[in-house]
Every structure is written in structure tokens, then in C-alpha cells.
Design a protein around this motif. Structure first.
Motif, PDB file in Angstrom:
ATOM      1  N   LEU B 104       0.864  -1.173   0.000  1.00 51.67           N
ATOM      2  CA  LEU B 104       0.000   0.000   0.000  1.00 51.67           C
ATOM      3  C   LEU B 104       0.905   1.230   0.000  1.00 51.67           C
ATOM      4  O   LEU B 104       1.833   1.321   0.813  1.00 51.67           O
ATOM      5  N   VAL B 105       0.648   2.160  -0.920  1.00 47.49           N
ATOM      6  CA  VAL B 105       1.456   3.380  -0.998  1.00 47.49           C
ATOM      7  C   VAL B 105       0.560   4.577  -0.701  1.00 47.49           C
ATOM      8  O   VAL B 105      -0.533   4.692  -1.256  1.00 47.49           O
ATOM      9  N   LEU B 106       0.989   5.433   0.210  1.00 48.18           N
ATOM     10  CA  LEU B 106       0.170   6.575   0.624  1.00 48.18           C
ATOM     11  C   LEU B 106       0.832   7.878   0.211  1.00 48.18           C
ATOM     12  O   LEU B 106       1.975   8.151   0.592  1.00 48.18           O
ATOM     13  N   ASP B 107       0.105   8.678  -0.547  1.00 48.84           N
ATOM     14  CA  ASP B 107       0.645   9.945  -1.026  1.00 48.84           C
ATOM     15  C   ASP B 107      -0.017  11.115  -0.288  1.00 48.84           C
ATOM     16  O   ASP B 107      -1.162  11.448  -0.561  1.00 48.84           O
ATOM     17  N   GLY B 192       1.361  -6.498  -6.184  1.00 52.56           N
ATOM     18  CA  GLY B 192       1.113  -5.212  -6.819  1.00 52.56           C
ATOM     19  C   GLY B 192       1.175  -4.071  -5.830  1.00 52.56           C
ATOM     20  O   GLY B 192       1.294  -4.280  -4.623  1.00 52.56           O
ATOM     21  N   VAL B 193       1.117  -2.869  -6.374  1.00 52.56           N
ATOM     22  CA  VAL B 193       1.162  -1.658  -5.558  1.00 52.56           C
ATOM     23  C   VAL B 193      -0.162  -0.925  -5.715  1.00 52.56           C
ATOM     24  O   VAL B 193      -0.655  -0.789  -6.828  1.00 52.56           O
ATOM     25  N   ILE B 194      -0.753  -0.506  -4.606  1.00 54.21           N
ATOM     26  CA  ILE B 194      -1.999   0.269  -4.645  1.00 54.21           C
ATOM     27  C   ILE B 194      -1.713   1.640  -4.031  1.00 54.21           C
ATOM     28  O   ILE B 194      -1.311   1.714  -2.868  1.00 54.21           O
ATOM     29  N   ILE B 195      -1.910   2.686  -4.809  1.00 55.72           N
ATOM     30  CA  ILE B 195      -1.639   4.045  -4.306  1.00 55.72           C
ATOM     31  C   ILE B 195      -2.930   4.728  -3.882  1.00 55.72           C
ATOM     32  O   ILE B 195      -3.908   4.745  -4.624  1.00 55.72           O
ATOM     33  N   ILE B 196      -2.925   5.264  -2.670  1.00 54.32           N
ATOM     34  CA  ILE B 196      -4.043   6.064  -2.142  1.00 54.32           C
ATOM     35  C   ILE B 196      -3.544   7.498  -2.000  1.00 54.32           C
ATOM     36  O   ILE B 196      -2.435   7.727  -1.500  1.00 54.32           O
ATOM     37  N   GLY B 197      -4.364   8.455  -2.409  1.00 54.42           N
ATOM     38  CA  GLY B 197      -3.908   9.845  -2.382  1.00 54.42           C
ATOM     39  C   GLY B 197      -4.474  10.664  -1.237  1.00 54.42           C
ATOM     40  O   GLY B 197      -5.307  10.198  -0.463  1.00 54.42           O
ATOM     41  N   ASN B 198      -3.997  11.877  -1.146  1.00 47.54           N
ATOM     42  CA  ASN B 198      -4.495  12.871  -0.193  1.00 47.54           C
ATOM     43  C   ASN B 198      -5.985  13.106  -0.429  1.00 47.54           C
ATOM     44  O   ASN B 198      -6.436  13.154  -1.580  1.00 47.54           O
ATOM     45  N   GLU B 199      -6.743  13.257   0.674  1.00 47.14           N
ATOM     46  CA  GLU B 199      -8.207  13.366   0.568  1.00 47.14           C
ATOM     47  C   GLU B 199      -8.696  14.502  -0.317  1.00 47.14           C
ATOM     48  O   GLU B 199      -9.652  14.349  -1.059  1.00 47.14           O
TER      49      GLU B 199
END
Lengths: 248, 248
Positions: B104-107, B192-199
Motif C-alpha cells: 500500500l502506498v500513501l501519497d 502489486g502496488v496500490i496508491i491512495i492519495g491525499n483526501e
């Protein structure tokens, strides 16, 4: 110029008793204020805004008073006040009815931020009716209003004795629990009640006993539980009917 | 008896610079402390507890000092201190590798509570690797630790330059976005990689451009967006592989 008594009055609206007495609540920030002003149901009493917000938003149906940063800081319930604050009338709700729609029932959700996030989530999935137990946080608590991000303008939130209400339910009632049927194996629903419980205690016995089926979110890892708002999001994403497709 | 300088030291651990300088962090409450003590990876430096907690938990590998309510209130970062507080060593992390697992990747997740809730959620779905952009909240912020509810003991959290890291990704990279493929139409993934972004801002351009596929949570209602932790929960529930069954 805003008189001291007005500042004191708005500050007092952090208290549920005083909100209820006057039938009003406070919302803040351009996103939420603009959503509330855009929904006919939410009637603004007064708006207090920085020049910047007024220049961007022109006229509104409610009286707008220009204030400066210092006054906004005095009125605001936020750590970082955000351009505009409004006092709105608490809307009258239509009669609660279960038939023909999905209803989200919350048992003992005490954190105002969590409650707001759950309401926002209901709004995303097209649920317009949320019923809270009496010990849930108040939907018009400034922190709840804030975390709904404007969804409070569209979702009707009721406070009821859940055991009494659900004993007369004329639709199927689902209770989320740590041991139940995998929610991804449930058919998508057009009608029914979904109960979400308190994060640490779950749903109380007198309420869970009224459910027709227990559903659960399957776990792969080791966390003991999920945050109540996250659990609600997952349950609704699995159960709510998407108009364009049916689930295989 | 705890000396004043010790109280001051523990209070100072709310500051990231001071946590990093000593390589330690603070955790609180029976649930989280017991989970940390139960995982060999998290090494306790010192535990401060009410007699009640000590009586219930017996001996631990770390030195335990009995304190009273007043002292707990002085040490605690919580509004409602909860029986026990511990200082733990920040663990060394294994090398980051994408192959053979979900990451999980958090931006730009800036709210510490949201970050902790996301880590708890990753732990529920069996993800043991979370990568944060440098501007995410700190995982050892007391509020983050608290909202992981103990999952911080099992999930490895890295801080990296996402654009640089993902430009070398040797697995498929998925970016969550408001316009993409329905996440419920994606096959469940083992890698795999899952990117979640800033709200409010989403995933920044330099990062989203490196994704191979954009995925989205279908919306039925009118909320403009979902809370980042709720969105993460829904995405992971749709994508993570349940060992016992495959998705139709």
C-alpha cells in the motif's frame, strides 16, 4: 462589527442543549457551507465570512456578514478556521420508513468524527436514512458536521430506541459482527436495515438479537477489528445496489 | 517515584525530531501495549502502569514501573489516559521489496489518525508493507500509534520518494482515482502496488503518472469523496486475495 454577545452565542452552539433549544447548528469551511447553501433543505440563518469567500461566492439567500481573520478565529470551532462559518436551522425530518430503501442503523458510535465519516459514506452509497441509538454522538456536534464534508445536507439522521424500533421492522435486518456470513456472499440489496456497532463493544445484545442475519467482513491478517467508519464503507460497498450492474 | 526530567522526556516524545534522535516512540492503553509486548519485533524500553494493569498482566520482558492516576495523566498524550503507557524502540525494517506481495502506498496522508486507521486496515487485509510519501504524518506520532490499535506492531511503514521508488517498480501499480476502472471489476491480486492519495488533492501528478491502471470506487449517491481510510478499506476488501476462495 460583531458584538460580544453574538460571539458568545455562537461559541455556545458547541453544546447540544443550546443547539436543541434554538434548533440551529454551526457549519464551517467553503466546501461544507457551499454544499449546505446548495441544498434547499438546509436553511441558513446567518453567514460570517472573510472578504475572500464573499468575493468568490457573491450573494446567498442568507444574510452574510464580512469578518476578519481575528473574528473568524473567535467564532470558529476548528483548529484552523477556514474562511467562512454559518449558522443553519436544524431541518425537520420526514417520517422514518424502512420499505423500499436501505437504512443504516448505528448502535453506540460515540466519536463525533467517526459518525460524520459514516454519514459521508452513507451519502456516497446513496443511503439517505441513518438511525442512531440515543448514546451515539450528536449529528450537529461541530466535529460531526465537519467530518460529514457536506453530506449532512442530504442524509436524514434520526435518534431512536433501536430495540423498540427494530422489533417492528418490516424489512430484513442485518447485523455486522465478527462472526457471520461473508458480506461478499450476500446479494446486493434494494431494501433492508444494516446495523453497525460500537467499535469496542459491538452491537448490544438487545439490538443484535433482533437481526435476521449476521454479516461479517472476512479477515486475512491479524488486526482484531476495523474502525467503524471503515467497516461501514466496506459493508456498504458490498451490499448497496449499483444501478448499472448486478453482482455476479 | 518518577523524576521531573523523566516526565519532561516522555512528553518530548510527541516531537518527531526527539523520537528520531533516540529511536523510540510512545504507545498507550492495554490493547496496544499488550499487542506490542506480544510481538517480538517491538522492543519495550520502559512501561509505566497503574497497579490494576500490573496485577492483570504479571511480568513483562521490559522494566515496569507502577504509577498512580496523577502521574499517568502527566505522562499521557491522551485526553483520557488508559492504565498503561510504554516507551518502545522504533524497529529496524527489512528491505522494501514489491515482488510476491501487495504494497500500500500513501501519497500525502497528513492526518495522523487517518494514517493509523489505514495501517490498521492494511493489517486486517494481510498487507504488511506500507510506503508513505515524505509529507505523510509520522507513523510514530502518538495519535497515529493510537489509531493503529496495535497494528503498528505488525505492519512495516517506510518513508520514500514515491516518484523515484515507483519508477523502478517491478510489479503492476494501481492508482485510486475518481475516474478509473471499477475496483470491483479488478481481479483479486497477490502482488502489486496500490496508491491512495491525499483526501482533498488526490495523488500528485508525478506519482499518478507512474501507475499502470487507475481504479475507482463506484458512487451511487452524491458525496464528492470518501475519507481516505474508508476508501482504503473498500479498495483492499475488493482487491486483497482471500485464501479460501477466488472471486467470481
Amino acid at each position: 462589527m460583531i458584538v460580544k454577545s453574538k460571539v458568545k452565542y455562537i461559541n455556545s452552539l458547541g453544546d447540544k442543549k443550546l443547539r436543541d433549544a434554538d434548533g440551529v447548528f454551526v457549519a464551517e469551511g467553503p466546501k461544507i457551507i457551499n454544499e449546505l447553501l446548495g441544498e434547499s433543505r438546509a436553511e441558513a440563518v446567518e453567514i460570517f465570512a472573510l472578504k475572500e469567500w464573499i468575493d468568490e461566492n457573491g450573494t446567498t439567500s442568507a444574510p452574510v456578514q464580512e469578518i476578519d481573520d481575528i473574528m473568524l478565529g473567535r467564532l470558529s470551532f476548528l483548529t484552523t478556521p477556514n474562511k467562512v462559518l454559518g449558522v443553519f436551522k436544524i431541518p425537520q425530518l420526514p417520517a422514518l420508513t424502512f420499505k423500499g430503501q436501505l437504512t443504516l442503523v448505528l448502535d453506540g458510535i460515540q466519536d463525533p468524527g467517526n459518525l460524520g465519516t459514516i454519514i459521508r459514506c452513507a451519502d456516497w452509497f446513496g443511503i439517505s436514512q441513518v438511525v442512531c441509538s440515543a448514546d451515539c454522538a450528536d449529528v450537529y456536534n461541530p466535529k460531526t458536521v465537519q467530518s460529514t464534508m457536506g453530506s449532512i445536507a442530504r442524509v436524514n439522521v434520526y435518534y431512536e430506541d433501536l430495540a423498540q424500533l427494530l422489533s417492528h421492522a418490516d424489512v430484513k435486518v442485518y447485523a455486522t459482527s465478527l462472526a457471520g456470513k461473508d458480506v461478499f456472499d450476500i446479494q446486493r440489496l434494494n431494501e433492508g436495515v444494516i446495523i453497525i456497532g460500537n467499535e469496542s463493544k459491538g452491537i448490544r445484545e438487545s439490538v443484535v438479537g433482533l437481526a435476521h442475519e449476521r454479516i461479517t467482513i472476512p479477515r486475512i491478517g491479524k488486526a482484531e477489528s476495523l474502525n467503524a467508519a471503515v467497516a461501514t464503507g466496506i459493508i456498504l460497498s458490498a451490499i448497496c445496489p449499483f444501478p448499472s450492474r448486478s453482482r455476479s
